[in-house]
Design an enzyme around this catalytic site. Structure first.
Site, PDB file in Angstrom:
ATOM      1  CB  SER A 158       9.945 -27.420  20.207  1.00  0.00           C
ATOM      2  OG  SER A 158       8.674 -27.653  19.658  1.00  0.00           O
ATOM      3  CG  ASP A 182      12.454 -27.093  13.943  1.00  0.00           C
ATOM      4  OD1 ASP A 182      12.482 -26.284  12.992  1.00  0.00           O
ATOM      5  OD2 ASP A 182      11.752 -28.110  13.922  1.00  0.00           O
ATOM      6  CG  HIS A 252      10.619 -30.740  16.103  1.00  0.00           C
ATOM      7  ND1 HIS A 252      10.647 -29.430  15.677  1.00  0.00           N
ATOM      8  CD2 HIS A 252      10.031 -30.707  17.331  1.00  0.00           C
ATOM      9  CE1 HIS A 252      10.097 -28.647  16.585  1.00  0.00           C
ATOM     10  NE2 HIS A 252       9.730 -29.396  17.602  1.00  0.00           N
TER      11      HIS A 252
END
Length: 451
Positions: A158, A182, A252
């Site tokens: 992230s 991601d 996610h």
């Protein structure tokens, strides 16, 4: 775009990472810290093959004080993302252990929780560049003590993906590898390359996308970008808010779980270059000649084996599909169907493979396939497990319409080719399928035929 999903996570409490006697642990904060706000403090937790479960807090000021830190080895940094509740990521210890099980690498967990824990996402984003500055200082100190930049691997999740990019850029793109799981999309989507991760940040950049319609980044960011299940809704993740906290974070977080599977080598996910996920599902992107004798790249840790060919190709987008739980890998077959119905039929196929006490199933139902007389229809069938040998095959033809009269589909030939191996294709000739009725038969090796 503000990451609205994160607001709903503020009330969620996760289990803290337990600490061992005499071992340094990840910073544990609370929702109170996130509301009040924290000042960035970077802590680097070192794990080695000799001490895989007990972390040592290390500093760039005196690297010689850590004899267990063998700088001739690969060093992998694991960098977490936004922590809206302040609690440690539950996956940190798992990915660290799996990395050390694969190779005798040093693993450094980059704990920037004091900086990531803040209800103000904008503040956490602001801290990503500051965290990268501090991490860059540490890597430069490693270099001064004999480490090679090419032996550095950054794994960023992230916001951690962009920290990896900023760090790599400050080191002139000379670090060996960045793996981005991601990468965060909100506040980065429209940034120029210098304001986010990009392929020039390392010698090799591989990226996984699992939540491009919410918390993740949609466009390609690396030398190779993997889009699992198209990069959006992941199998097994809740589709509505009734799924609780998993609805907000499941897609996610699936990126880390998929990468863990690749480290553990439970199975292999082969990914295919394609202009879109729709075309991939339609079976139009099963050609791997682009990658030479090695074939299409596999997702995860081992994609580094395709580095040279990927660097020659430029940015490459590839797609693969997964199961809803571990082992996530699906097994791909090219299914070629030739029918001899005079009337065109539209419908779906469910295919079951039967082996020695095992069964694998694939349903081709993303859209209705068109079956025309004497014209071949090619489908991509993705099975939930790999069978060593196929003894029987079952087929079910359906139209998805319960109100119209039932139809029959007469197959002149069906041919199944396993894409992940050189096994001889399996065939069956002259099969009559009645709508919604299962037909089972023993396949035979395919004859030389143009049908």
């Amino acid at each position: 775009m503000f990451p609205w999903k994160y607001l709903a996570l503020l009330s969620l409490i996760t289990v803290p990472i337990s600490s061992a006697q005499g071992c340094d642990t990840f910073t544990h904060l609370s929702i109170r810290h996130a509301i009040v706000g924290t000042n960035l403090k970077l802590r680097l937790l070192l794990y080695t093959a000799e001490n895989a479960t007990c972390a040592t807090l290390v500093s760039h000021n005196n690297l010689s004080a850590y004899p267990q830190f063998n700088l001739s080895r690969v060093t992998t940094f694991v960098i977490h993302g936004y922590r809206p509740t302040g609690t440690p990521p539950t996956w940190i210890s798992t990915i660290s252990e799996l990395l050390m099980n694969r190779t005798r690498t040093n693993v450094v967990v980059v704990d920037w929780n004091r900086g990531a824990a803040n209800v103000n996402y904008f503040k956490a984003v602001e801290n990503t560049m500051k965290a990268a500055d501090k991490l860059t200082e540490f890597i430069k100190a490693m270099q001064e003590h004999g480490a090679s930049l090419s032996s550095i691997h950054l794994i960023g999740i992230s916001l951690g993906a962009h920290i990896s990019g900023f760090t790599g850029a400050q080191l002139n793109g000379k670090i060996g590898r960045i793996t981005a799981l991601d990468p965060a999309g909100p506040l980065f989507t429209n940034k120029p390359p210098e304001g986010r991760l990009d392929p020039t940040d390392a010698q090799f950049v591989d990226v996984l996308h699992t939540d491009i319609d919410a918390l993740g980044f949609r466009k390609p960011l690396g030398h190779i970008d993997f889009y699992a299940n198209g990069g959006t809704d992941q199998p097994g993740c809740p589709k509505t808010i009734l799924g609780g906290d998993k609805y907000f974070k499941c897609d996610h977080q699936r990126s880390v779980m998929l990468y863990d599977d690749s480290l553990e080598m439970k199975c292999t996910s082969r990914a295919y270059p394609c202009p879109s996920y729709q075309k991939y599902q339609d079976g139009l992107c099963m050609d791997c000649d682009l990658f030479g004798a090695a074939g299409c790249p596999v997702f995860g840790y081992d994609v580094i084996k395709w580095k040279d060919v990927l660097l020659s190709l430029g940015q490459t987008k590839v797609y693969f599909s997964t199961n809803k739980e571990s082992p996530f890998c699906r097994i791909n077959y090219r299914v070629e169907v030739t029918t001899w119905n005079k009337d065109t039929r539209w419908g779906f196929l469910t295919i079951k493979l039967h082996g020695d006490g095992e069964e694998a199933e694939a349903t081709v139902n993303h859209k209705a396939a068109k079956f025309e007389e004497y014209k071949g229809t090619t489908l991509l069938a993705q099975f939930d497990k790999n069978l060593k040998s196929v003894k029987k095959i079952s087929l079910i033809f359906s139209t998805g319409n319960l109100l119209k009269p039932k139809h029959k589909l007469r197959l002149l030939r069906i041919r199944l080719t396993k894409l992940e191996s050189n096994d001889r294709p399996l065939c069956r000739y002259d099969v009559l399928l009645e709508q919604n009725k299962e037909v089972t038969f023993r396949p035979i090796p395919c004859e030389d035929s143009n049908f």
